[in-house]
Design a protein around this motif. Sequence first.
Motif, PDB file in Angstrom:
ATOM      1  N   PHE A 137      90.823   9.822   5.586  1.00 37.37           N
ATOM      2  CA  PHE A 137      90.763   8.752   6.408  1.00 37.37           C
ATOM      3  C   PHE A 137      89.640   7.568   6.085  1.00 37.37           C
ATOM      4  CE2 PHE A 137      92.946  11.612   8.855  1.00 37.37           C
ATOM      5  CZ  PHE A 137      93.906  11.167   9.352  1.00 37.37           C
ATOM      6  N   HIS A 138      89.827   6.703   5.768  1.00 36.38           N
ATOM      7  CA  HIS A 138      89.231   5.264   5.669  1.00 36.38           C
ATOM      8  C   HIS A 138      88.352   4.921   7.290  1.00 36.38           C
ATOM      9  CE1 HIS A 138      90.071   4.938   1.656  1.00 36.38           C
ATOM     10  NE2 HIS A 138      91.310   4.154   1.618  1.00 36.38           N
ATOM     11  N   VAL A 139      87.328   5.032   7.512  1.00 38.47           N
ATOM     12  CA  VAL A 139      86.813   4.921   9.036  1.00 38.47           C
ATOM     13  C   VAL A 139      86.071   3.641   8.853  1.00 38.47           C
ATOM     14  CG1 VAL A 139      85.541   6.012  10.685  1.00 38.47           C
ATOM     15  CG2 VAL A 139      86.912   7.353   9.106  1.00 38.47           C
ATOM     16  N   VAL A 140      86.400   2.969  10.176  1.00 35.88           N
ATOM     17  CA  VAL A 140      85.802   1.532  10.573  1.00 35.88           C
ATOM     18  C   VAL A 140      85.303   1.691  11.868  1.00 35.88           C
ATOM     19  CG1 VAL A 140      85.870  -0.905  10.977  1.00 35.88           C
ATOM     20  CG2 VAL A 140      87.407   0.226   9.152  1.00 35.88           C
ATOM     21  N   ALA A 141      83.996   1.549  12.254  1.00 41.76           N
ATOM     22  CA  ALA A 141      83.422   1.682  13.304  1.00 41.76           C
ATOM     23  C   ALA A 141      82.696   0.470  13.773  1.00 41.76           C
ATOM     24  CB  ALA A 141      82.744   3.020  13.510  1.00 41.76           C
ATOM     25  N   PRO A 142      83.211  -0.392  14.380  1.00 40.78           N
ATOM     26  CA  PRO A 142      82.530  -1.697  14.842  1.00 40.78           C
ATOM     27  C   PRO A 142      81.584  -1.607  16.028  1.00 40.78           C
ATOM     28  CG  PRO A 142      84.609  -1.879  15.838  1.00 40.78           C
ATOM     29  CD  PRO A 142      84.521  -0.305  14.809  1.00 40.78           C
ATOM     30  N   SER A 143      80.492  -2.241  15.987  1.00 37.51           N
ATOM     31  CA  SER A 143      79.765  -2.540  17.332  1.00 37.51           C
ATOM     32  C   SER A 143      80.543  -3.452  17.963  1.00 37.51           C
ATOM     33  CB  SER A 143      78.242  -3.054  16.805  1.00 37.51           C
ATOM     34  OG  SER A 143      77.640  -1.924  16.301  1.00 37.51           O
ATOM     35  N   LEU A 144      80.917  -3.334  19.242  1.00 33.28           N
ATOM     36  CA  LEU A 144      81.768  -4.200  20.014  1.00 33.28           C
ATOM     37  C   LEU A 144      80.953  -5.576  20.478  1.00 33.28           C
ATOM     38  CD1 LEU A 144      83.510  -1.531  22.310  1.00 33.28           C
ATOM     39  CD2 LEU A 144      84.648  -3.028  20.701  1.00 33.28           C
ATOM     40  N   PRO A 145      81.659  -6.501  20.635  1.00 32.64           N
ATOM     41  CA  PRO A 145      80.842  -7.960  20.834  1.00 32.64           C
ATOM     42  C   PRO A 145      79.821  -7.512  21.990  1.00 32.64           C
ATOM     43  CG  PRO A 145      83.070  -8.284  20.349  1.00 32.64           C
ATOM     44  CD  PRO A 145      82.928  -6.794  20.564  1.00 32.64           C
ATOM     45  N   GLY A 146      78.668  -7.845  21.712  1.00 27.90           N
ATOM     46  CA  GLY A 146      77.453  -7.650  22.626  1.00 27.90           C
ATOM     47  C   GLY A 146      76.613  -6.315  22.417  1.00 27.90           C
ATOM     48  N   TYR A 147      77.007  -5.732  21.571  1.00 30.73           N
ATOM     49  CA  TYR A 147      76.347  -4.013  21.522  1.00 30.73           C
ATOM     50  C   TYR A 147      75.616  -4.413  20.013  1.00 30.73           C
ATOM     51  CZ  TYR A 147      78.889  -1.769  25.057  1.00 30.73           C
ATOM     52  OH  TYR A 147      79.583  -1.400  26.310  1.00 30.73           O
ATOM     53  N   GLY A 148      74.641  -3.926  20.093  1.00 30.20           N
ATOM     54  CA  GLY A 148      73.787  -3.643  18.797  1.00 30.20           C
ATOM     55  C   GLY A 148      73.868  -5.067  18.074  1.00 30.20           C
ATOM     56  N   TYR A 149      74.134  -5.126  17.056  1.00 27.85           N
ATOM     57  CA  TYR A 149      74.111  -6.463  16.090  1.00 27.85           C
ATOM     58  C   TYR A 149      75.228  -7.379  16.155  1.00 27.85           C
ATOM     59  CZ  TYR A 149      69.872  -4.379  14.002  1.00 27.85           C
ATOM     60  OH  TYR A 149      68.374  -3.573  13.915  1.00 27.85           O
ATOM     61  N   SER A 150      76.351  -6.991  16.836  1.00 26.75           N
ATOM     62  CA  SER A 150      77.271  -7.915  17.057  1.00 26.75           C
ATOM     63  C   SER A 150      77.023  -8.897  18.259  1.00 26.75           C
ATOM     64  CB  SER A 150      78.561  -6.957  17.629  1.00 26.75           C
ATOM     65  OG  SER A 150      79.299  -6.349  16.545  1.00 26.75           O
ATOM     66  N   GLN A 151      77.501 -10.344  17.738  1.00 30.81           N
ATOM     67  CA  GLN A 151      76.935 -11.277  18.827  1.00 30.81           C
ATOM     68  C   GLN A 151      77.774 -11.188  20.022  1.00 30.81           C
ATOM     69  OE1 GLN A 151      78.091 -14.917  16.950  1.00 30.81           O
ATOM     70  NE2 GLN A 151      77.437 -16.296  18.703  1.00 30.81           N
ATOM     71  N   CYS A 152      77.272 -11.602  21.179  1.00 32.90           N
ATOM     72  CA  CYS A 152      77.765 -11.648  22.590  1.00 32.90           C
ATOM     73  C   CYS A 152      78.200 -12.963  22.892  1.00 32.90           C
ATOM     74  CB  CYS A 152      76.634 -11.100  23.730  1.00 32.90           C
ATOM     75  SG  CYS A 152      77.498 -11.060  25.393  1.00 32.90           S
ATOM     76  N   PRO A 153      79.347 -13.130  23.272  1.00 36.15           N
ATOM     77  CA  PRO A 153      79.927 -14.402  23.745  1.00 36.15           C
ATOM     78  C   PRO A 153      79.207 -14.904  24.750  1.00 36.15           C
ATOM     79  CG  PRO A 153      81.515 -12.590  24.401  1.00 36.15           C
ATOM     80  CD  PRO A 153      80.512 -12.104  23.449  1.00 36.15           C
ATOM     81  N   ASP A 154      79.066 -16.385  24.826  1.00 31.12           N
ATOM     82  CA  ASP A 154      78.190 -16.989  25.623  1.00 31.12           C
ATOM     83  C   ASP A 154      79.258 -17.688  26.941  1.00 31.12           C
ATOM     84  OD1 ASP A 154      79.053 -19.108  24.214  1.00 31.12           O
ATOM     85  OD2 ASP A 154      77.218 -19.806  23.696  1.00 31.12           O
ATOM     86  N   LYS A 155      80.491 -17.616  26.886  1.00 32.92           N
ATOM     87  CA  LYS A 155      81.344 -18.137  27.756  1.00 32.92           C
ATOM     88  C   LYS A 155      81.797 -16.810  28.496  1.00 32.92           C
ATOM     89  CE  LYS A 155      84.129 -20.476  25.492  1.00 32.92           C
ATOM     90  NZ  LYS A 155      85.147 -21.576  25.135  1.00 32.92           N
ATOM     91  N   PRO A 156      82.187 -17.080  29.860  1.00 32.01           N
ATOM     92  CA  PRO A 156      82.736 -16.144  30.524  1.00 32.01           C
ATOM     93  C   PRO A 156      84.117 -15.829  30.206  1.00 32.01           C
ATOM     94  CG  PRO A 156      82.700 -18.156  31.845  1.00 32.01           C
ATOM     95  CD  PRO A 156      81.826 -18.227  30.711  1.00 32.01           C
ATOM     96  N   GLY A 157      84.734 -14.719  30.732  1.00 34.44           N
ATOM     97  CA  GLY A 157      86.152 -14.541  30.435  1.00 34.44           C
ATOM     98  C   GLY A 157      86.482 -13.652  29.109  1.00 34.44           C
ATOM     99  N   PHE A 158      85.574 -12.911  28.697  1.00 35.38           N
ATOM    100  CA  PHE A 158      85.691 -12.142  27.361  1.00 35.38           C
ATOM    101  C   PHE A 158      85.718 -10.745  27.925  1.00 35.38           C
ATOM    102  CE2 PHE A 158      84.832  -9.813  23.518  1.00 35.38           C
ATOM    103  CZ  PHE A 158      84.987 -10.700  22.503  1.00 35.38           C
ATOM    104  N   THR A 159      86.996 -10.229  27.716  1.00 30.76           N
ATOM    105  CA  THR A 159      87.534  -9.010  28.470  1.00 30.76           C
ATOM    106  C   THR A 159      87.828  -8.099  27.231  1.00 30.76           C
ATOM    107  OG1 THR A 159      89.877  -9.610  28.386  1.00 30.76           O
ATOM    108  CG2 THR A 159      88.204 -10.332  30.451  1.00 30.76           C
ATOM    109  N   ASN A 160      88.186  -6.873  27.670  1.00 28.57           N
ATOM    110  CA  ASN A 160      88.752  -5.915  26.707  1.00 28.57           C
ATOM    111  C   ASN A 160      89.718  -6.480  25.827  1.00 28.57           C
ATOM    112  OD1 ASN A 160      88.104  -2.497  28.585  1.00 28.57           O
ATOM    113  ND2 ASN A 160      86.813  -4.128  27.460  1.00 28.57           N
TER     114      ASN A 160
END
Length: 362
Positions: free
Chosen positions: A114-137
């Motif tokens: 298996f090739h494995v990709v494990a991202p940091s979700l937006p707002g976690y770790g070094y992944s940018q957090c959106p600055d506008k409301p409404g960013f859901t799953n």
Amino acid sequence: MQDILHQKLELARLPANLANEQWAEKNGVTVEKVKHVLEFWRNSYSWREEEAKLNNLPQYMTDVHVSGFGKLEMHFMHATSAAADAVPLLFIHGWPGSFAEVTKILPILNEAGFHVVAPSLPGYGYSQCPDKPGFTNEQDAEAVHQLMTRLGYTQYVVQGGDWGSGIARSVGKQNPEQVKAVHINHINVITMPEPKFDKEPNYTDFEKRSIEQQRHFTTDESAYYKVQGSKPRTLGFAMHDSPVGMLAWMMDKLFTWSDDYLWSPSEIITWTLLHYFPGPTTPFHMYKENNALIRHKIPYESIPTGVSAFPGEMEMVPRIWAEKTANVVFWQEHDKGGHFAAWENPEALAGDMIEFFRSVWK
């Protein structure tokens, strides 16, 4: 940052009037336990050693574009297999986890092809957090799918736990031509509610325990959800400023959500720092943004779905419930493991994933 952190640890003030209390929560986060971990943190713990271990994972940054939110910078781990017929696999974490939850199952999955990709979700770790409301799953799902597309994976499979389970199902729902199968190890009654039966099913002992644990979690262990879902920024000020506060908050979840797993002081501290260093507020926002996602009618998902059920998981439902909202073709119950299955019982979770994904990857 390191110097400031150590100053805060040295100046940390623990409660001095709780030595003989008998009324507090039964989560193992006692003054003595926190004191023990704090002393280890001050005198023995090495972030640089733990950081070096994490840096053994191949990590990258890229940009994804999410509808209505523009460009977001995303951090991810990407480890490929030497197998010629390797299957691309997207591993999605939740809270209070991180991309690092993949660490123990990664070599098993790579070895199995298996090739494995494990991202940091937006707002976690070094992944940018959106600055506008409404960013859901739903937007999380769009972001991680774009990541897989950017990596050149036209078809792939998905695994998720905690928030990652709901996001994994959304990825499959949004991209049925690209996602071949979804595997999860966490189910709550919001996304897979109890159906109306003409006659009460004859539940197994495992299923009865799952129902009872789900009820216990909802009534006795969900205060954190309400706080993070209503006051993520306000709570964040305390967690940003106090590493010991973040430590205790993390210990509560690790202890109460796992199945007798013996968390070492180093593990507890590292999991804490993966939130404390980048800032714990932005992951909290996930709870507030997704409060509105509670559906009155749950759509049926036809994508092949596999489930690993662990006895210490606080949110799991009987198979007959899950089959009402998803095309469940694989179901495996285990005798050891809890909410953090990839960390507590990696061989079992990886084994289920390998068996299930290989059965549907044609």
